[in-house]
Design an enzyme around this catalytic site. Structure first.
Site, PDB file in Angstrom:
ATOM      1  N   GLY A 241     -12.607  22.683 -13.581  1.00  0.00           N
ATOM      2  CA  GLY A 241     -12.787  23.821 -12.696  1.00  0.00           C
ATOM      3  C   GLY A 241     -12.449  23.617 -11.238  1.00  0.00           C
ATOM      4  O   GLY A 241     -12.430  24.591 -10.471  1.00  0.00           O
ATOM      5  N   GLU A 280     -13.545  17.326 -17.252  1.00  0.00           N
ATOM      6  CA  GLU A 280     -12.468  18.002 -17.995  1.00  0.00           C
ATOM      7  C   GLU A 280     -11.523  18.730 -17.044  1.00  0.00           C
ATOM      8  O   GLU A 280     -11.355  19.950 -17.137  1.00  0.00           O
ATOM      9  CB  GLU A 280     -13.072  19.010 -18.986  1.00  0.00           C
ATOM     10  CG  GLU A 280     -14.066  18.420 -19.972  1.00  0.00           C
ATOM     11  CD  GLU A 280     -14.870  19.488 -20.732  1.00  0.00           C
ATOM     12  OE1 GLU A 280     -14.771  20.692 -20.391  1.00  0.00           O
ATOM     13  OE2 GLU A 280     -15.595  19.109 -21.659  1.00  0.00           O
ATOM     14  N   PRO A 281     -10.881  18.041 -16.116  1.00  0.00           N
ATOM     15  CA  PRO A 281     -10.022  18.733 -15.158  1.00  0.00           C
ATOM     16  C   PRO A 281      -8.694  19.156 -15.789  1.00  0.00           C
ATOM     17  O   PRO A 281      -8.101  18.409 -16.576  1.00  0.00           O
ATOM     18  CB  PRO A 281      -9.771  17.669 -14.085  1.00  0.00           C
ATOM     19  CG  PRO A 281      -9.804  16.380 -14.853  1.00  0.00           C
ATOM     20  CD  PRO A 281     -10.862  16.582 -15.915  1.00  0.00           C
ATOM     21  N   ARG A 283      -6.343  22.242 -14.099  1.00  0.00           N
ATOM     22  CA  ARG A 283      -5.535  22.747 -12.987  1.00  0.00           C
ATOM     23  C   ARG A 283      -5.279  21.710 -11.896  1.00  0.00           C
ATOM     24  O   ARG A 283      -4.162  21.573 -11.395  1.00  0.00           O
ATOM     25  CB  ARG A 283      -6.274  23.955 -12.389  1.00  0.00           C
ATOM     26  CG  ARG A 283      -5.501  24.721 -11.351  1.00  0.00           C
ATOM     27  CD  ARG A 283      -6.413  25.764 -10.687  1.00  0.00           C
ATOM     28  NE  ARG A 283      -7.145  26.562 -11.644  1.00  0.00           N
ATOM     29  CZ  ARG A 283      -6.717  27.713 -12.162  1.00  0.00           C
ATOM     30  NH1 ARG A 283      -5.564  28.215 -11.776  1.00  0.00           N
ATOM     31  NH2 ARG A 283      -7.452  28.374 -13.029  1.00  0.00           N
ATOM     32  N   ARG A 319      -0.053  34.598 -14.639  1.00  0.00           N
ATOM     33  CA  ARG A 319      -1.225  34.604 -13.747  1.00  0.00           C
ATOM     34  C   ARG A 319      -1.259  35.774 -12.760  1.00  0.00           C
ATOM     35  O   ARG A 319      -2.307  36.389 -12.593  1.00  0.00           O
ATOM     36  CB  ARG A 319      -1.349  33.262 -13.016  1.00  0.00           C
ATOM     37  CG  ARG A 319      -1.545  32.072 -13.964  1.00  0.00           C
ATOM     38  CD  ARG A 319      -1.854  30.778 -13.226  1.00  0.00           C
ATOM     39  NE  ARG A 319      -3.136  30.845 -12.576  1.00  0.00           N
ATOM     40  CZ  ARG A 319      -3.334  31.055 -11.290  1.00  0.00           C
ATOM     41  NH1 ARG A 319      -2.317  31.168 -10.459  1.00  0.00           N
ATOM     42  NH2 ARG A 319      -4.545  31.135 -10.806  1.00  0.00           N
ATOM     43  N   CYS A 349       9.079  45.715 -18.901  1.00  0.00           N
ATOM     44  CA  CYS A 349       8.734  47.128 -18.730  1.00  0.00           C
ATOM     45  C   CYS A 349       7.227  47.317 -18.582  1.00  0.00           C
ATOM     46  O   CYS A 349       6.555  47.871 -19.465  1.00  0.00           O
ATOM     47  CB  CYS A 349       9.257  47.918 -19.914  1.00  0.00           C
ATOM     48  SG  CYS A 349      11.025  47.669 -20.097  1.00  0.00           S
ATOM     49  N   TYR A 378      -1.515  26.631 -16.406  1.00  0.00           N
ATOM     50  CA  TYR A 378      -1.607  27.999 -16.937  1.00  0.00           C
ATOM     51  C   TYR A 378      -0.325  28.785 -16.670  1.00  0.00           C
ATOM     52  O   TYR A 378      -0.353  29.989 -16.454  1.00  0.00           O
ATOM     53  CB  TYR A 378      -2.858  28.706 -16.376  1.00  0.00           C
ATOM     54  CG  TYR A 378      -4.101  27.872 -16.594  1.00  0.00           C
ATOM     55  CD1 TYR A 378      -4.622  27.717 -17.881  1.00  0.00           C
ATOM     56  CD2 TYR A 378      -4.709  27.178 -15.547  1.00  0.00           C
ATOM     57  CE1 TYR A 378      -5.728  26.908 -18.105  1.00  0.00           C
ATOM     58  CE2 TYR A 378      -5.817  26.368 -15.763  1.00  0.00           C
ATOM     59  CZ  TYR A 378      -6.318  26.244 -17.042  1.00  0.00           C
ATOM     60  OH  TYR A 378      -7.401  25.433 -17.266  1.00  0.00           O
TER      61      TYR A 378
HETATM   62  C1  LIG Z   1     -10.333  25.667 -19.080  1.00  0.00           C
HETATM   63  C2  LIG Z   1     -11.334  24.615 -19.281  1.00  0.00           C
HETATM   64  C3  LIG Z   1     -11.298  23.451 -18.523  1.00  0.00           C
HETATM   65  C4  LIG Z   1     -10.288  23.208 -17.419  1.00  0.00           C
HETATM   66  O1  LIG Z   1     -10.460  24.040 -16.346  1.00  0.00           O
HETATM   67  P1  LIG Z   1      -9.606  23.800 -14.999  1.00  0.00           P
HETATM   68  O2  LIG Z   1     -10.041  24.890 -14.116  1.00  0.00           O
HETATM   69  O3  LIG Z   1      -8.166  23.891 -15.365  1.00  0.00           O
HETATM   70  O4  LIG Z   1      -9.965  22.453 -14.490  1.00  0.00           O
HETATM   71  C5  LIG Z   1     -12.231  22.467 -18.797  1.00  0.00           C
HETATM   72  N1  LIG Z   1     -13.159  22.618 -19.765  1.00  0.00           N
HETATM   73  C6  LIG Z   1     -13.231  23.740 -20.513  1.00  0.00           C
HETATM   74  C7  LIG Z   1     -14.264  23.848 -21.556  1.00  0.00           C
HETATM   75  C8  LIG Z   1     -12.334  24.767 -20.305  1.00  0.00           C
HETATM   76  O5  LIG Z   1     -12.412  25.885 -21.044  1.00  0.00           O
END
Ligand SMILES: *Cc1c(COP(=O)(O)O)cnc(C)c1O
Length: 421
Positions: A241, A280-281, A283, A319, A349, A378
């Site tokens: 996140g 869990e990075p 982005r 996006r 379109c 993304y």
């Molecule tokens: C999408 C997601 C992430 C990654 O989020 P980022 O904003 O890209 O870091 C990590 N964990 C879970 C469960 C997700 O759904």
């Protein structure tokens, strides 16, 4: 100091040492271009920010799941956060270690659970009481014990776009804090499961550290309560996140170092218990490493607006249409020209098929190239075939060389598997 993977050399925009115009002429447009150097730098910076605490970086495969990107991260020692059986297939094909995989998502099918058990993944991030029971049954059927972390919903506001907020109580993700302790107590007694962790993920493109630390504080109390119940927690997964700078000029997100320091402080009460931190990075690892390069097809002006019509569309980069997102843009050649105000739009379109509205850009003539930056996350991963448009190729640059890591889709591939009746 920020490293800029896309920079002008003279009047020409390059990715590392390769002119984007060369890639466009050899591979065609639209095309996704990634800098391997930036990908490696971003991963290492994130990993280094967590130095000193036992941790594992599980790259969120959904942000960019191309094999050529995954292979770079595999070589750096990354683990993976997957959300489908297909992402597991990709991770293994890229040479990734199954033991470093966590599997998230509210709707894992029995088939996907079985696939992941057979592969021997590290842990399942379980998101409901019903999933607990299904996974227990599937694991017993396979003669193994599934290692689980329970995803809790900490009910904190990540202050991001509503579509990418996931940790509020009205969201579908995780189980309520109040139910977590009892559910884990029950799961602990099931023969097919081994409780190893707790998990959360509160949203994406976060631009402050406080929602992370608020969520972690709640996980910390939960782990302390579980320890009192005799449930030993090996790891705490704080999700992904962390936001990136999209160049909009409305404030910068925390750096990985700032994020790491905040996470470390918030988790301090658990460090003594020997708990490992999982992250869990997505982005923040791939976002700034990638760009979409597109060619201008036409210009037109009506009473209200000037439009720049390009050969990329919302099927290539969704996006802006989906979240109203801002992406930086630059001309690939001769940046010093006077700017006009224009809407950059694609051929699809739909009025939603735009990349920018009222953007200040040098006027680009048909045939000129436009760089749409910060598109590594993304971007290609969310591409579709809407309007029967083949998906764009992807190119990985390293120094003065590049590799096509994904070919442009052909019409034959696009129609394969269909029949008239
Ligand atoms: C999408 C997601 C992430 C990654 O989020 P980022 O904003 O890209 O870091 C990590 N964990 C879970 C469960 C997700 O759904």
């Amino acid at each position: 100091m920020t490293y800029e993977p896309f920079e002008y050399r003279g009047d020409e925009l390059c990715c590392e040492a390769v002119p984007l115009a060369r890639i466009a002429s050899e591979v065609g447009t639209p095309v996704y271009v990634y800098s391997r150097g930036e990908l490696e730098r971003a991963y290492r910076a994130f990993d280094a920010a967590l130095e000193g605490i036992p941790h594992r970086v599980c790259y969120a495969v959904k942000a960019n799941s191309s094999l050529g990107i995954l292979a770079v991260l595999v070589r750096l020692g990354a683990g993976a956060d997957i959300v489908s059986g297909g992402e597991l297939v990709r991770w293994l094909k890229a040479g990734g270690d199954a033991g470093k995989v966590v599997f998230s998502g509210v709707g894992k099918t029995e088939r996907e659970l079985r696939m992941a058990l057979d592969a021997g993944i590290g842990a399942f991030n379980v998101e409901s009481a019903e999933e607990v029971d299904v996974l227990d049954r599937v694991a017993r059927g396979a003669g193994v014990r599934a290692r689980i972390a329970l995803r809790v919903n900490p009910d904190v506001d990540p202050q991001t776009h509503p579509y990418i907020s996931t940790g509020l109580k009205q969201n579908k993700f995780g189980v309520a804090m109040g139910e977590a302790r009892a559910l884990l107590g029950r799961a602990q007694k099931l023969a097919g499961l081994e409780v190893v962790g707790v998990d959360c993920h509160i949203g994406s493109q976060l631009t402050k550290t406080s929602p992370f630390t608020d969520a972690i504080a709640r996980l910390v109390s939960l782990v302390q309560a579980l320890t009192g119940d005799g449930i030993r927690i090996e790891h705490v997964d704080v999700g992904g996140g962390l936001g990136i700078d999209y160049g909009k000029g409305d404030g910068l997100p925390p750096t990985p170092a700032e994020y790491g320091a905040a996470v470390r402080d918030a988790l301090a009460p658990l460090t003594a218990l020997g708990v490992t931190l999982y992250t869990e990075p997505g982005r923040v690892i791939v976002g700034r490493a990638g760009a979409l390069v597109t060619q201008v097809l036409y210009r037109k002006r009506n009473e209200a607006k000037h439009f720049t019509i390009v050969d990329a569309a919302m099927n290539d980069l969704t996006r802006p249409a989906l979240y109203g997102s801002f992406h930086p843009m630059k001309p690939v050649a001769r940046p010093g020209r006077p700017a006009i105000t224009t809407d950059v739009v694609g051929p699809i379109c739909e009025t939603g098929d735009f990349f920018a509205r009222d953007r200040e850009l040098p006027e680009l003539a048909p045939g000129e190239l436009l760089w749409i930056g910060a598109a590594g996350a993304y971007g290609s991963a969310m591409a579709s075939n809407y309007n029967t448009r083949p998906r764009a190729p992807e190119v990985l640059v390293a120094g003065d060389r590049y590799t096509v890591i994904r070919d442009r889709e052909t019409y034959e591939q696009l129609l394969a598997g269909e029949r008239v009746g």
